[in-house]
Design an enzyme around this catalytic site. Sequence first.
Site, PDB file in Angstrom:
ATOM      1  CB  SER A  78      -0.956  -0.149   1.260  1.00  0.00           C
ATOM      2  OG  SER A  78      -0.923   1.263   1.725  1.00  0.00           O
ATOM      3  CE  LYS A  79      -2.458   6.957  -1.687  1.00  0.00           C
ATOM      4  NZ  LYS A  79      -3.005   8.151  -2.643  1.00  0.00           N
ATOM      5  NE  ARG A  80      -3.726   6.375   2.960  1.00  0.00           N
ATOM      6  CZ  ARG A  80      -3.525   7.332   2.288  1.00  0.00           C
ATOM      7  NH1 ARG A  80      -2.494   8.227   2.417  1.00  0.00           N
ATOM      8  NH2 ARG A  80      -4.257   7.782   1.427  1.00  0.00           N
ATOM      9  CD  GLU A  81       4.661  -1.015   4.286  1.00  0.00           C
ATOM     10  OE1 GLU A  81       5.021  -1.023   5.445  1.00  0.00           O
ATOM     11  OE2 GLU A  81       3.793  -1.946   4.093  1.00  0.00           O
ATOM     12  CD  GLU A  90      -2.623  11.279  -0.160  1.00  0.00           C
ATOM     13  OE1 GLU A  90      -1.823  11.001   0.836  1.00  0.00           O
ATOM     14  OE2 GLU A  90      -2.882  10.733  -1.196  1.00  0.00           O
TER      15      GLU A  90
END
Length: 505
Positions: A268-271, A286
Amino acid sequence: MEKRVRVRFAPSPTGGLHMGGVRTALFNYLFAKKHGGDFILRIEDTDQTRFVAGAEQYIVDALTWCGIKPNEGVGFGDGPHAPYRQSERKESGIYAKYAQQLIDAGYAYYAFDSSEELDEMRKRLEAAKVVAPQYNAVTRQNMRNSLTLPEDEVKRLLESGAKYVVRLKVPRNEEIRFEDIIRGWVTVNSSQVDDKVLLKSDGMPTYHLAHIVDDIEMKISHAVRGEEWLPSAPAHILIYRYLGLEKEMPKLAHLPLILNPDGNGKISKREARFPVFPLSWQDPREAMPYVGYKESGYYPEAFVNILALLGWNPGNNEELFSLDELAALFDFERVNKSGAKFDPEKAKWFNQQYLRKHSDADLANAFKPLLHSKGIARSDAFLAEFCRLMKEKVHFVHEFWEQGHYVFEAKEVLDEKVMAKKWNDKSKALFTLVQDSFITVSDWQTQVLHDTFEELVKAHGKIDMQLLRVLITGVAGGPQLFDLLALLGKDEVLARLGKSLGKLN
Ligand code: GLU
């Protein structure tokens, strides 16, 4: 005759290109290179609601950094099929032409349903416990489209400028079979496939229609893309078939997903554990930027090497490959069907291998700006020797600082664990002897320091080297001690040793 290999990377500029996307580009590039073919960058920007400013430039910058250069396409020079942006390609009316061909042949139809009507349909189907409500051979019969409305009503609506979309007319119950280079034969029943929208009400084609038109027009031989497109492939097969282009259609290859280190989902890009984007990416929607591989200290060669082994293997235990070596070895036979787990520790290891290939002088040069930013300057020779000593310990150039900052600035606090464990009431006298004999050393070199120390040990018994290290550097570990002392220089070593001893009893 086999078709000339022509492959394309066809991202939509809907956000930052993450490492999965770069891997898709890489596999396309390698395949083209191996076969002496063409690699094309096409920008699929027909979904204007998802357009993100800066995303296209980011794609170009990321590919450039990786050295994965297309020979045709947006940002890399126009080839014979310009333009390469679908929003611009639309101007020629090419997508509408193919859509019209499908309508005329009875394989596509106009649908006039409003979003409220579509919502109602969905609710109705959900209430009837239909698992995946969709516009298809069954449900379209209750909707407002050119298959259900009288012909003159359809004509009137079209002439009055009513909003409509064009949908693919998927048959109710037909086996659709197609071959995927990686997955083999895949069979799907058409009842699983919805009547995909081909042209939207704003006149833009959807991805489904546009990529097919472009793959045909651009003479693409292989469509290599992420696994997430596999479920749409049956609809694509029908479109090719209905256009009479099944023979010309590109061969399909759907690449396995890249899974997070736990193996329980897509990365995930939020990793937070590792970068997901090749370059730092500031999404305009963002607040916080995502830090890229580049900015984290990865070499592009290492990044590409890491990506190549996510889902592909060379068939032996070798792991380090340049782009050219990869291009020589790459084939789809060695691409796995199952997801490839990403290992962040291994990624660091790769970077370390590439770092070690650099000369000490190169590393020193790369490290210098960071040092200067701290207001510190040293000679080139000093820095090259520093890098030689530290090289084995670091994965990234910035770690030269993290691992070796004590070389440039004496630490105020000595490693507390080592001191608590090893410093005793005899230590001060013993290390004062060390200090005294260091004062007498005139040829300040590794070997001389080593011999001087050995003589002291002979005369006085064991002297703890780790303690000596801590007294001078403050830290418990590091490169070979006498090399380090030689680098620091006599004045610095004696000053530090004197200061530490002065504070201790
Ligand atoms: N535009 C699609 C994407 O963003 C391309 C898929 C394909 O390569 O066919 O992934």
